[in-house]
Design a protein around this motif. Structure first.
Motif, short mmCIF file in Angstrom:
data_model
loop_
_atom_site.label_atom_id
_atom_site.label_comp_id
_atom_site.label_asym_id
_atom_site.label_seq_id
_atom_site.Cartn_x
_atom_site.Cartn_y
_atom_site.Cartn_z
N CYS A 143 0.86 -1.19 0.00
CA CYS A 143 0.00 0.00 0.00
C CYS A 143 0.90 1.24 0.00
CB CYS A 143 -0.96 0.00 1.18
SG CYS A 143 -0.16 -0.02 2.79
N PHE A 144 0.30 2.41 -0.23
CA PHE A 144 1.08 3.61 -0.51
C PHE A 144 0.52 4.82 0.24
CE2 PHE A 144 1.12 0.67 -4.01
CZ PHE A 144 2.43 0.61 -4.40
N ALA A 145 1.43 5.72 0.64
CA ALA A 145 1.04 6.99 1.28
C ALA A 145 2.12 8.02 0.96
CB ALA A 145 0.87 6.82 2.78
N GLY A 146 1.90 8.83 -0.05
CA GLY A 146 2.89 9.84 -0.43
C GLY A 146 2.33 10.81 -1.44
N GLU A 147 2.78 12.04 -1.35
CA GLU A 147 2.40 13.08 -2.31
C GLU A 147 3.50 13.21 -3.35
OE1 GLU A 147 1.46 17.91 -2.44
OE2 GLU A 147 1.74 16.89 -0.52
N VAL A 148 3.11 13.40 -4.60
CA VAL A 148 4.07 13.52 -5.70
C VAL A 148 4.26 14.99 -6.05
CG1 VAL A 148 4.54 12.95 -8.11
CG2 VAL A 148 3.50 11.24 -6.60
N THR B 238 1.51 -5.99 4.17
CA THR B 238 2.88 -6.37 4.56
C THR B 238 3.89 -5.25 4.38
OG1 THR B 238 3.26 -7.27 2.34
CG2 THR B 238 2.43 -8.80 4.02
N THR B 239 3.64 -4.37 3.40
CA THR B 239 4.60 -3.30 3.09
C THR B 239 3.86 -2.01 2.78
OG1 THR B 239 6.07 -4.95 2.10
CG2 THR B 239 6.55 -2.65 1.61
N ILE B 240 4.37 -0.89 3.28
CA ILE B 240 3.81 0.41 2.95
C ILE B 240 4.93 1.31 2.44
CG2 ILE B 240 4.01 1.22 5.36
CD1 ILE B 240 1.52 2.97 4.80
N PHE B 241 4.69 2.00 1.33
CA PHE B 241 5.65 2.91 0.72
C PHE B 241 5.33 4.33 1.17
CE2 PHE B 241 5.82 -0.81 -1.86
CZ PHE B 241 7.07 -0.84 -2.47
N VAL B 242 6.31 4.98 1.82
CA VAL B 242 6.14 6.36 2.27
C VAL B 242 7.39 7.16 1.90
CG1 VAL B 242 4.61 5.72 4.20
CG2 VAL B 242 7.07 5.91 4.58
N SER B 243 7.27 8.48 2.03
CA SER B 243 8.41 9.35 1.71
C SER B 243 9.52 9.17 2.74
CB SER B 243 7.95 10.80 1.69
OG SER B 243 9.06 11.67 1.61
N LYS B 244 10.77 9.20 2.27
CA LYS B 244 11.92 9.08 3.18
C LYS B 244 12.07 10.31 4.07
CE LYS B 244 16.11 9.64 1.71
NZ LYS B 244 17.39 9.51 0.97
N TYR B 245 11.34 11.39 3.72
CA TYR B 245 11.42 12.63 4.49
C TYR B 245 10.39 12.66 5.62
CZ TYR B 245 13.98 13.74 0.25
OH TYR B 245 14.86 13.70 -0.82
N ASN B 246 9.53 11.64 5.71
CA ASN B 246 8.57 11.57 6.81
C ASN B 246 9.28 11.20 8.12
OD1 ASN B 246 5.80 10.80 4.90
ND2 ASN B 246 5.58 11.97 6.78
N ILE C 210 8.26 -0.90 6.28
CA ILE C 210 8.13 0.48 5.81
C ILE C 210 9.23 0.75 4.79
CG2 ILE C 210 8.09 2.90 6.48
CD1 ILE C 210 7.23 1.99 9.29
N GLU C 211 8.83 0.95 3.53
CA GLU C 211 9.78 1.28 2.46
C GLU C 211 9.85 2.78 2.31
OE1 GLU C 211 11.80 -0.44 0.81
OE2 GLU C 211 11.16 -2.54 0.81
N LEU C 212 11.05 3.35 2.48
CA LEU C 212 11.24 4.79 2.35
C LEU C 212 11.72 5.10 0.94
CD1 LEU C 212 13.00 5.45 5.78
CD2 LEU C 212 10.57 5.68 5.22
N VAL C 213 10.98 5.92 0.22
CA VAL C 213 11.32 6.25 -1.17
C VAL C 213 11.44 7.77 -1.32
CG1 VAL C 213 10.33 4.19 -2.23
CG2 VAL C 213 8.86 6.14 -1.76
N ALA C 214 12.29 8.19 -2.25
CA ALA C 214 12.53 9.63 -2.45
C ALA C 214 12.01 10.12 -3.79
CB ALA C 214 14.02 9.93 -2.34
N LYS C 215 12.03 9.24 -4.84
CA LYS C 215 11.62 9.66 -6.18
C LYS C 215 10.72 8.61 -6.80
CE LYS C 215 15.79 12.38 -7.18
NZ LYS C 215 16.93 12.56 -8.12
N ILE C 216 10.02 9.04 -7.84
CA ILE C 216 9.14 8.13 -8.58
C ILE C 216 9.94 6.96 -9.15
CG2 ILE C 216 7.76 7.92 -10.68
CD1 ILE C 216 6.55 10.58 -10.12
#
Length: 453
Positions: free
Chosen positions: A389-394, A419-427, A438-444
């Motif tokens: 699942c996902f929680a992030g603003e682009v 099992t996994t949630i993608f959120v911004s690394k800046y959270n 919790i997967e921390l992502v920075a870019k698309i």
């Protein structure tokens, strides 16, 4: 007897004019201005005998005012209590609007039959036998509920004095009329005057009044806009009559938040409260399908898991189509431009269709990342793992921006078995030792490489 006074009102928006004219300056509609009598005779109070509350109020220092919390009246409906901010405030006036046939009368009749308080249900649209038939279908009869079919406010107040109810429900304000205004029921003057009488009654007796209001073809509550300013709370009952789910929103609330929503399911026996809306907003399927992604969003204090569906296909008519249901079309165009410019995905010559399941509309920017995942999944024809699942603003530069109350979103996802949630690394995440990854992502590009290799 005072002199009869008349004025001219636009029947569409309620703007008043000193004389007749062909077009309304406010709403630009033609031939909607009509003359109405605004004063027929001297008014009397709703109650003939004087009461202590009729005394002229005196100014008090703000430190002298009693600040104890007003005790609210429990409606026995958890969804309605949440939207109202904890229950009905004594002496308040609540206006409920919605499409014809959406379930406004059913909701209030259902609540009036379950309330532990003596309730007077006033209907100007149905007979007592019709209401009785509907009541028998909804719930067993109640000794606390009284039904009155009347449209004249003076007669309604006489019955209120005789019965002494603790809650009054009016169905609907557009059917009421008063002797003090000589115009048809539902006109601007009648709506304003009857509402003013009900407000005076509610404030003097501390008895709450709930009104049902019709809406116009534009979806706004019919009558003058001042009607919404006069009442304490404005509720909107939304939903598609082709779907079984209804959403109750608060557009204005002097006693609570306007961010809360209540969700109901329309059944043959009435409206059922939906305590866990994520179950109805996520489709249950065994096989994995491309073009779907799960987003975490917030409605007031309540976290929701919603399913985003996307279909990306080659444009066959020359000009690519961009169609959305429940999501902002301009924001979709922005996300497609970001994918094209920053991530290198060629979507300019393809049709893109986007849908939020369950028939709800969401404007939370935190679902952007799930929209991106659904679009890329359909474009690549590779399914997103159903445990993601996902929680992030682009952002416009392709970065994944942080969202508010991320801890609450993560807890909801974990509770529902993801099992996994993608959120911004800046959270900034305060949770420790969570059962969800919790997967921390920075870019698309990071999200695309993780999902589709």
């Amino acid at each position: 007897m005072s002199k009869v006074k008349t004025s001219f009102f636009c029947q569409n928006c309620g703007t008043s004019y000193a004389k007749w004219q062909g077009q309304c300056n406010a709403c630009k509609e033609w031939n909607t201005i009509a003359e109405e009598i605004i004063q027929k005779q001297d008014k009397v109070a709703w109650k003939s005998e004087p009461t202590p509350s009729n005394r002229a109020p005196k100014p008090l220092r703000i430190t002298e005012i009693d600040s104890t919390q007003e005790i609210r009246m429990d409606t026995t409906d958890a969804e309605l209590n949440r939207v109202l901010g904890g229950g009905i405030v004594p002496g308040s006036l609540t206006l409920l609007g919605g499409e014809p046939g959406i379930g406004k009368s059913t909701l209030l009749l259902q609540i009036s039959l379950k309330l532990p308080y003596k309730t007077l249900y006033v209907s100007g649209e149905e007979s007592q036998k019709q209401i009785k038939m509907r009541a028998e279908r909804i719930t067993p009869s109640s000794d606390n509920c009284y039904i009155l079919t009347e449209t004249k406010t003076q007669n309604i107040f006489k019955q209120i004095e005789a019965i002494e109810p603790e809650i009054v429900i009016i169905d609907s304000i557009q059917t009421l009329h008063t002797d003090y205004i000589e115009s048809t029921a539902g006109s601007i003057s009648q709506i304003r005057e009857t509402t003013a009488e009900l407000i005076k009654f509610a404030k003097e007796t501390n008895i709450p009044v709930i009104l049902i209001g019709h809406i116009t073809k534009d979806g706004n509550i019919a009558g003058p806009k001042i009607l919404e300013h006069m009442v304490d709370t404005v509720l909107q009952f939304e939903g598609d009559r082709n779907h079984v789910y209804r959403i109750l929103r608060s557009l204005k609330n002097r006693f609570g938040s306007t961010a809360e929503i209540g969700i109901y399911e329309m059944l043959g026996s009435g409206l059922r409260e939906v305590s866990n809306p994520s179950e109805i907003l996520i489709s249950h399927k065994d096989e994995e399908l491309s073009g779907t992604a799960i987003a975490t969003t917030l409605e007031g204090m309540r976290p929701l898991m919603i399913e985003i569906q996307s279909l990306v296909s080659t444009a066959v008519y020359g000009t690519p189509q961009r169609s959305t249901t429940g999501y902002n079309a301009k924001r979709l165009n922005m996300i497609l431009a970001v994918l094209e410019k920053r991530a290198g995905f060629r979507l300019g010559a393809k049709d893109v269709f986007l849908n939020i399941t369950g028939g709800i509309s969401v404007d939370d920017p935190a679902i952007d990342l799930a929209v991106v995942a659904a679009i890329l999944s359909s474009n690549e024809d590779i399914a997103v793992n159903k445990g993601f699942c996902f929680a992030g603003e682009v952002g416009l530069s392709g970065e994944i921006r942080p969202v508010n109350r991320v801890d609450q979103r993560i807890q909801e996802a974990e509770k529902l078995g993801f099992t996994t949630i993608f959120v911004s690394k800046y959270n900034k995440i305060a949770l420790k030792n969570t059962g969800i990854k919790i997967e921390l992502v920075a870019k698309i590009e990071d999200v695309a490489s993780m999902l589709f290799g």
